[in-house]
Design an enzyme around this catalytic site. Structure first.
Site: not given
Ligand code: NAP
Ligand code: 8YV
Length: 324
Positions: A233, A257, A262, A280
């Site tokens: 994020r 990204d 945004e 994104h």
């Molecule tokens: P997840 O499986 O819940 O993984 C989150 C990771 O972050 C865990 O390893 C967690 O470990 C760590 N974490 C959480 N809070 C933390 C903190 N305060 N300090 C240090 N580490 C921390 O989530 P995911 O499915 O991998 O997704 C992660 C994030 O990617 C989403 O929440 C979303 O914001 C982002 N995302 C972006 C896109 C995009 O389009 N750019 C797409 C999908 C997801 P601990 O709990 O042990 O700290």
């Molecule tokens: C999407 C994301 O772009 O899953 C997330 O957390 O950031 C992305 O997969 C978004 O949620 C849809 O706008």
């Protein structure tokens, strides 16, 4: 109107497949923003489910007296006040797993584009400069010899780590809790991870706990050969500090990204030659977004039919189905 079907609110710019399925399976009401003023009292009282593609505040949740479930389009649900929803026994769901591999693929592509300047090299070719000026300049950066730090080794972080391990790169990580199922070195503090690596991939959730934590100190620890890749994020990065570090070459380059506000991207970032920018799109393929859309509606269906949610967020994971 068929009143036997639950009423579901579509809030924000919802994915077409979410809209199509919700309109087919429920009584649907649509609004562009989650603003109670856009709904009359009768509509507010009827709404039992919410498909969210926009921020959902505590006030908005409180304006819907019979709300039972909020299904968020996205695995990141920082825009939904899930803690407040939980106090009202309103289930919140997200879309984990179905997008992890796609997001990891995009992250590796963004990293390669950032260090090897592939978008700039293609623009050079398309501008006819290969023929007129000769070969594209050698890139000052390479993936070879790098050490990668993953900030957030969750579902997506691990998928990124596995890919980059196959590229022959050592992996380190920082999370709050050490994982027992990986041998990668764990750093209990982000600053120590940044000091140990030269390539930092940020894939933690947004929200208060991670707000602005990738700051000037962390960027300086990454160092002048440092590359920052941000796909979690935008709120996690101190954007002015990043712009300063890129401008002064206190880090070498960044691939982003996600952004703090945004779809606005600061002009200063756009002007920087060492920033590689995407709008994104990490999960943005038709197939992955369709899978996310199906999970949104499958969660609504399950909860509103009295079954457990498929993918409850941690704040709501312990809900007894009968308690809602
Ligand atoms: P997840 O499986 O819940 O993984 C989150 C990771 O972050 C865990 O390893 C967690 O470990 C760590 N974490 C959480 N809070 C933390 C903190 N305060 N300090 C240090 N580490 C921390 O989530 P995911 O499915 O991998 O997704 C992660 C994030 O990617 C989403 O929440 C979303 O914001 C982002 N995302 C972006 C896109 C995009 O389009 N750019 C797409 C999908 C997801 P601990 O709990 O042990 O700290
Ligand atoms: C999407 C994301 O772009 O899953 C997330 O957390 O950031 C992305 O997969 C978004 O949620 C849809 O706008």
């Amino acid at each position: 109107m068929n009143t036997s079907r639950p009423t579901v609110l579509l809030a924000g710019k919802v994915h077409p497949r979410v809209r199509q399925r919700v309109e087919a399976e429920f009584e649907a009401i649509s609004i562009d923003a989650a603003n109670p003023a856009l709904l009359d009292e009768d509509a507010r009282a009827r709404i039992r489910g919410l498909a969210a593609a926009t921020a959902i505040s505590a006030d908005f949740i409180d304006s819907l007296p019979n709300l039972e479930v909020i299904a968020n389009f996205g695995v990141g649900y920082d825009a939904v006040d899930a803690a407040h929803a939980a106090t009202r026994q309103v289930m919140v769901t997200n879309t984990p797993d179905v997008l992890s591999e796609e997001v990891a693929d995009t992250t590796v592509g963004l990293l390669l584009n950032t260090v090897r300047e592939l978008p700039k090299a293609e623009a050079y070719l398309r501008a006819g400069k290969w023929e007129s000026n000769g070969a594209y300049p050698l890139t000052s950066l390479s993936l070879r010899g790098r050490t990668v730090g993953i900030f957030g080794l969750g579902r997506i972080g691990l998928a990124i780590a596995r890919r980059l391990e196959a590229f022959g790169l050592p992996i380190h990580y920082h999370t709050r809790n050490k994982r027992q199922d990986v041998a990668y070195p764990w750093h209990p503090r982000l600053i120590d991870l940044a000091s140990a690596v030269d390539t930092l991939v940020v894939i933690v959730p947004g929200g208060a706990a991670t707000e602005g934590v990738v700051n000037a100190e962390v960027l300086d620890a990454l160092g002048p050969q440092g590359v920052l890749i941000s796909v979690g994020r935008g709120s996690t990065i101190d954007e002015p500090a990043l712009i300063a570090a890129l401008t002064d070459r206190r880090i070498a380059a960044a691939g982003l990204d996600v952004f703090a506000h945004e779809p606005h991207v600061p002009q200063a970032l756009m002007d920087l030659p060492n920033a590689c920018l995407l709008p994104h799109v990490a999960s943005a393929s038709v197939s992955t977004r369709n899978a996310m859309a199906d999970l949104v509606v499958d969660n609504l269906e399950a909860w509103l039919a009295g079954r457990p949610a498929l993918t409850a967020v941690p704040e709501c994971a312990g809900f007894d189905r009968d308690a809602s």
